[in-house]
Design a protein around this motif. Structure first.
Motif, PDB file in Angstrom:
ATOM      1  N   LEU A  10       0.843  -1.195   0.000  1.00  0.00           N
ATOM      2  CA  LEU A  10       0.000   0.000   0.000  1.00  0.00           C
ATOM      3  C   LEU A  10       0.879   1.247   0.000  1.00  0.00           C
ATOM      4  O   LEU A  10       1.828   1.335   0.784  1.00  0.00           O
ATOM      5  CB  LEU A  10      -0.886   0.023   1.248  1.00  0.00           C
ATOM      6  CG  LEU A  10      -2.054  -0.960   1.313  1.00  0.00           C
ATOM      7  CD1 LEU A  10      -2.683  -0.922   2.712  1.00  0.00           C
ATOM      8  CD2 LEU A  10      -3.101  -0.641   0.259  1.00  0.00           C
ATOM      9  N   PRO A  11       0.605   2.213  -0.862  1.00  0.00           N
ATOM     10  CA  PRO A  11       1.338   3.482  -0.788  1.00  0.00           C
ATOM     11  C   PRO A  11       1.171   4.117   0.588  1.00  0.00           C
ATOM     12  O   PRO A  11       0.162   3.925   1.258  1.00  0.00           O
ATOM     13  CB  PRO A  11       0.674   4.330  -1.882  1.00  0.00           C
ATOM     14  CG  PRO A  11       0.093   3.332  -2.831  1.00  0.00           C
ATOM     15  CD  PRO A  11      -0.362   2.194  -1.965  1.00  0.00           C
ATOM     16  N   ASP A  12       2.164   4.886   0.999  1.00  0.00           N
ATOM     17  CA  ASP A  12       2.206   5.399   2.373  1.00  0.00           C
ATOM     18  C   ASP A  12       0.955   6.185   2.756  1.00  0.00           C
ATOM     19  O   ASP A  12       0.407   5.998   3.849  1.00  0.00           O
ATOM     20  CB  ASP A  12       3.443   6.286   2.566  1.00  0.00           C
ATOM     21  CG  ASP A  12       4.734   5.485   2.583  1.00  0.00           C
ATOM     22  OD1 ASP A  12       4.650   4.243   2.774  1.00  0.00           O
ATOM     23  OD2 ASP A  12       5.814   6.076   2.397  1.00  0.00           O
ATOM     24  N   GLU A  13       0.497   7.081   1.876  1.00  0.00           N
ATOM     25  CA  GLU A  13      -0.659   7.911   2.223  1.00  0.00           C
ATOM     26  C   GLU A  13      -1.904   7.051   2.438  1.00  0.00           C
ATOM     27  O   GLU A  13      -2.665   7.261   3.393  1.00  0.00           O
ATOM     28  CB  GLU A  13      -0.928   8.944   1.122  1.00  0.00           C
ATOM     29  CG  GLU A  13      -2.103   9.868   1.452  1.00  0.00           C
ATOM     30  CD  GLU A  13      -2.425  10.837   0.323  1.00  0.00           C
ATOM     31  OE1 GLU A  13      -3.360  11.647   0.498  1.00  0.00           O
ATOM     32  OE2 GLU A  13      -1.764  10.785  -0.734  1.00  0.00           O
ATOM     33  N   ILE A  14      -2.093   6.067   1.570  1.00  0.00           N
ATOM     34  CA  ILE A  14      -3.249   5.187   1.704  1.00  0.00           C
ATOM     35  C   ILE A  14      -3.108   4.322   2.946  1.00  0.00           C
ATOM     36  O   ILE A  14      -4.059   4.152   3.719  1.00  0.00           O
ATOM     37  CB  ILE A  14      -3.406   4.319   0.444  1.00  0.00           C
ATOM     38  CG1 ILE A  14      -3.716   5.202  -0.770  1.00  0.00           C
ATOM     39  CG2 ILE A  14      -4.517   3.281   0.637  1.00  0.00           C
ATOM     40  CD1 ILE A  14      -3.766   4.448  -2.091  1.00  0.00           C
ATOM     41  N   ALA A  15      -1.907   3.782   3.183  1.00  0.00           N
ATOM     42  CA  ALA A  15      -1.681   2.917   4.344  1.00  0.00           C
ATOM     43  C   ALA A  15      -1.952   3.655   5.645  1.00  0.00           C
ATOM     44  O   ALA A  15      -2.546   3.095   6.581  1.00  0.00           O
ATOM     45  CB  ALA A  15      -0.253   2.381   4.323  1.00  0.00           C
ATOM     46  N   THR A  16      -1.550   4.911   5.718  1.00  0.00           N
ATOM     47  CA  THR A  16      -1.771   5.696   6.944  1.00  0.00           C
ATOM     48  C   THR A  16      -3.261   5.862   7.219  1.00  0.00           C
ATOM     49  O   THR A  16      -3.727   5.700   8.356  1.00  0.00           O
ATOM     50  CB  THR A  16      -1.102   7.070   6.815  1.00  0.00           C
ATOM     51  OG1 THR A  16       0.312   6.899   6.683  1.00  0.00           O
ATOM     52  CG2 THR A  16      -1.383   7.929   8.043  1.00  0.00           C
ATOM     53  N   LYS A  17      -4.042   6.154   6.178  1.00  0.00           N
ATOM     54  CA  LYS A  17      -5.482   6.313   6.364  1.00  0.00           C
ATOM     55  C   LYS A  17      -6.152   4.987   6.702  1.00  0.00           C
ATOM     56  O   LYS A  17      -7.068   4.926   7.530  1.00  0.00           O
ATOM     57  CB  LYS A  17      -6.116   6.940   5.119  1.00  0.00           C
ATOM     58  CG  LYS A  17      -5.702   8.388   4.902  1.00  0.00           C
ATOM     59  CD  LYS A  17      -6.569   9.071   3.858  1.00  0.00           C
ATOM     60  CE  LYS A  17      -6.219  10.548   3.749  1.00  0.00           C
ATOM     61  NZ  LYS A  17      -7.123  11.274   2.821  1.00  0.00           N
ATOM     62  N   VAL A  18      -5.699   3.913   6.072  1.00  0.00           N
ATOM     63  CA  VAL A  18      -6.252   2.587   6.351  1.00  0.00           C
ATOM     64  C   VAL A  18      -6.046   2.229   7.815  1.00  0.00           C
ATOM     65  O   VAL A  18      -6.987   1.781   8.515  1.00  0.00           O
ATOM     66  CB  VAL A  18      -5.581   1.535   5.432  1.00  0.00           C
ATOM     67  CG1 VAL A  18      -5.776   0.128   5.979  1.00  0.00           C
ATOM     68  CG2 VAL A  18      -6.136   1.640   4.031  1.00  0.00           C
ATOM     69  N   ARG A  19      -4.851   2.433   8.335  1.00  0.00           N
ATOM     70  CA  ARG A  19      -4.571   2.090   9.722  1.00  0.00           C
ATOM     71  C   ARG A  19      -5.368   2.957  10.687  1.00  0.00           C
ATOM     72  O   ARG A  19      -5.783   2.491  11.747  1.00  0.00           O
ATOM     73  CB  ARG A  19      -3.063   2.208   9.986  1.00  0.00           C
ATOM     74  CG  ARG A  19      -2.256   1.150   9.238  1.00  0.00           C
ATOM     75  CD  ARG A  19      -0.779   1.486   9.137  1.00  0.00           C
ATOM     76  NE  ARG A  19      -0.108   0.558   8.217  1.00  0.00           N
ATOM     77  CZ  ARG A  19       1.042   0.827   7.600  1.00  0.00           C
ATOM     78  NH1 ARG A  19       1.649   1.987   7.797  1.00  0.00           N
ATOM     79  NH2 ARG A  19       1.566  -0.066   6.777  1.00  0.00           N
ATOM     80  N   GLY A  20      -5.610   4.202  10.291  1.00  0.00           N
ATOM     81  CA  GLY A  20      -6.418   5.078  11.128  1.00  0.00           C
ATOM     82  C   GLY A  20      -7.861   4.632  11.232  1.00  0.00           C
ATOM     83  O   GLY A  20      -8.466   4.692  12.323  1.00  0.00           O
ATOM     84  N   VAL A  21      -8.435   4.157  10.134  1.00  0.00           N
ATOM     85  CA  VAL A  21      -9.826   3.674  10.153  1.00  0.00           C
ATOM     86  C   VAL A  21      -9.924   2.381  10.959  1.00  0.00           C
ATOM     87  O   VAL A  21     -10.848   2.206  11.763  1.00  0.00           O
ATOM     88  CB  VAL A  21     -10.334   3.466   8.715  1.00  0.00           C
ATOM     89  CG1 VAL A  21     -11.678   2.731   8.717  1.00  0.00           C
ATOM     90  CG2 VAL A  21     -10.491   4.801   8.009  1.00  0.00           C
ATOM     91  N   ILE A  22      -8.973   1.482  10.775  1.00  0.00           N
ATOM     92  CA  ILE A  22      -9.009   0.221  11.519  1.00  0.00           C
ATOM     93  C   ILE A  22      -8.918   0.470  13.015  1.00  0.00           C
ATOM     94  O   ILE A  22      -9.577  -0.211  13.818  1.00  0.00           O
ATOM     95  CB  ILE A  22      -7.868  -0.703  11.050  1.00  0.00           C
ATOM     96  CG1 ILE A  22      -8.113  -1.144   9.597  1.00  0.00           C
ATOM     97  CG2 ILE A  22      -7.744  -1.930  11.940  1.00  0.00           C
ATOM     98  CD1 ILE A  22      -6.931  -1.860   8.957  1.00  0.00           C
ATOM     99  N   ALA A  23      -8.148   1.466  13.407  1.00  0.00           N
ATOM    100  CA  ALA A  23      -8.006   1.790  14.843  1.00  0.00           C
ATOM    101  C   ALA A  23      -9.332   2.201  15.466  1.00  0.00           C
ATOM    102  O   ALA A  23      -9.521   2.100  16.689  1.00  0.00           O
ATOM    103  CB  ALA A  23      -6.971   2.890  15.027  1.00  0.00           C
ATOM    104  N   LYS A  24     -10.279   2.670  14.659  1.00  0.00           N
ATOM    105  CA  LYS A  24     -11.583   3.113  15.178  1.00  0.00           C
ATOM    106  C   LYS A  24     -12.578   1.976  15.337  1.00  0.00           C
ATOM    107  O   LYS A  24     -13.649   2.174  15.930  1.00  0.00           O
ATOM    108  CB  LYS A  24     -12.191   4.161  14.232  1.00  0.00           C
ATOM    109  CG  LYS A  24     -11.363   5.445  14.106  1.00  0.00           C
ATOM    110  CD  LYS A  24     -12.044   6.407  13.126  1.00  0.00           C
ATOM    111  CE  LYS A  24     -11.252   7.672  12.951  1.00  0.00           C
ATOM    112  NZ  LYS A  24     -11.905   8.614  12.002  1.00  0.00           N
ATOM    113  N   ILE A  25     -12.268   0.796  14.796  1.00  0.00           N
ATOM    114  CA  ILE A  25     -13.211  -0.326  14.875  1.00  0.00           C
ATOM    115  C   ILE A  25     -13.443  -0.725  16.326  1.00  0.00           C
ATOM    116  O   ILE A  25     -12.492  -0.890  17.105  1.00  0.00           O
ATOM    117  CB  ILE A  25     -12.698  -1.524  14.048  1.00  0.00           C
ATOM    118  CG1 ILE A  25     -12.745  -1.183  12.545  1.00  0.00           C
ATOM    119  CG2 ILE A  25     -13.520  -2.783  14.331  1.00  0.00           C
ATOM    120  CD1 ILE A  25     -12.180  -2.263  11.660  1.00  0.00           C
ATOM    121  N   ALA A  26     -14.708  -0.866  16.691  1.00  0.00           N
ATOM    122  CA  ALA A  26     -15.035  -1.219  18.068  1.00  0.00           C
ATOM    123  C   ALA A  26     -15.953  -2.439  18.086  1.00  0.00           C
ATOM    124  O   ALA A  26     -16.644  -2.721  17.118  1.00  0.00           O
ATOM    125  CB  ALA A  26     -15.731  -0.051  18.749  1.00  0.00           C
TER     126      ALA A  26
END
Length: 368
Positions: free
Chosen positions: A352-368
């Motif tokens: 994953l390109p860095d910009e996309i990877a950063t956003k992906v990890r941010g969304v996953i961190a919100k999963i509850a």
């Protein structure tokens, strides 16, 4: 990729998996001899339970690798992913039959509404996770290097160019002895995310030469259909003067040559995972947590291979059953990590390109 680079990537991936094996339980405070674990050993924050996923077959090899690595590292975790096809996976997710879905395309409007309804207290999100190049394979006796512009690829698969020594192809292949033979084009006969992304490229990069509808079903006239990427690969390999499109791993496994494709920067670029990652880095990411990607095939980016696909994981930000949510979040966190992405690099997938990877990890961190 050349062999040396593949060996290096494979070594890195193997080292990552060996280090991950140390976290076989939820207690990561000490190793068996009482010493603190290494940083690499903490790459997977293990969770217990059982989750299921289904959908995209394009990401099945990646999923198999990730599931194996996770389950080897984490006792008490069971993850089952079936490559049923994107459409089936999306519907099974909407119907609450699976914990998450793999899809070669983001949820469309009505699908998004239906998927949101199952995510009590949250929303369904499209999370890009698997990126890979689509190679153009060919079978031409004596031709080991072939340059094709986007326009010529479109004309070949639409039937506008019918001979290999057509002047339009010859102009980009000075010194190459192209046969005076009919082109045998091969496309997918079944619904396919590979077809969807291949035709998106044709429509985006050569709109005047590709006037057919996109989507997972092939709509252009002529050519020969074959089921699955393995069917396209075997048909091209057994048919003189044939050309087709498949994921890179199929081309490599069959030892078929691949065309260099012209990009918007007027370069002919060899297919590789690194070059595809450069290409997909031009994608526009939707605002918010639903990370739909819009590809831009007209951006002139040096070194970018222009034909690629991105497949998504579809999951709920909230509303996943309590006995499944921790494992879902843990697993998605791992596969989006640097260790998870490097583990599939030798399977024909791009990081994953860095910009996309950063956003992906941010969304996953919100999963509850």
């Amino acid at each position: 990729m050349n062999l040396g680079k593949r060996q290096i990537v494979a070594g890195l991936a193997a080292a990552a998996l060996l280090s991950l094996a140390a976290c076989g339980s939820d207690d990561n405070t000490d190793t068996a001899d009482g010493t603190a674990p290494s940083t690499a050993a903490s790459a997977i924050d293990c969770a217990k339970g059982s989750i299921t996923g289904s959908g995209s077959s394009a990401q099945k090899n990646a999923m198999d690798e990730w599931v194996s690595a996770y389950q080897d590292a984490c006792d008490g975790a069971t993850i089952n992913y079936q490559g049923t096809g994107s459409s089936t996976g999306r519907q099974q997710f909407i119907d609450k039959q699976v914990t998450f879905a793999g899809s070669d395309s983001a949820l469309k409007e009505q699908q998004k509404t239906d998927a949101d309804a199952r995510c009590t207290g949250g929303a369904a999100v499209d999370i890009p996770m698997v990126v890979g190049p689509i190679s153009v394979i060919y079978n031409l006796d004596g031709v080991d290097k072939l340059n094709l512009t986007a326009s010529n690829v479109a004309k070949i698969f639409s039937g506008a160019i019918t001979k290999w020594n057509d002047p339009a192809i010859a102009a980009d292949n000075s010194g190459v002895s192209l046969p005076d033979a009919p082109i045998q084009s091969v496309h997918r006969s079944d619904g396919s995310g590979t077809t969807d992304n291949f035709t998106k490229f044709l429509k985006g990069a050569a709109a005047s030469d590709w006037t057919f509808d996109g989507g997972s079903d092939w709509t252009a006239p002529g050519g020969q259909g074959a089921k699955g990427s393995d069917g396209v690969t075997s048909t091209v390999k057994s048919t003189p003067n044939a050309i087709g499109y498949v994921e890179l791993s199929y081309a490599e496994n069959a030892s078929l040559p691949t065309a260099l494709i012209g990009n918007a920067a007027d370069e002919f670029v060899e297919v590789s995972t690194d070059a595809a990652s450069i290409g997909i880095s031009t994608a526009k990411i939707a605002d918010g947590d639903d990370l739909k990607l819009t590809f831009d095939y007209t951006t002139a980016t040096k070194g970018a291979y222009p034909i690629y696909l991105a497949t998504y994981e579809i999951a709920c930000t909230a509303g996943t059953p309590a006995d499944q949510a921790p494992l879902l979040k843990s697993f998605l966190t791992y596969i989006a990590s640097e260790a998870g992405q490097s583990a599939i690099a030798d399977l024909g997938y791009a990081p994953l390109p860095d910009e996309i990877a950063t956003k992906v990890r941010g969304v996953i961190a919100k999963i509850a």
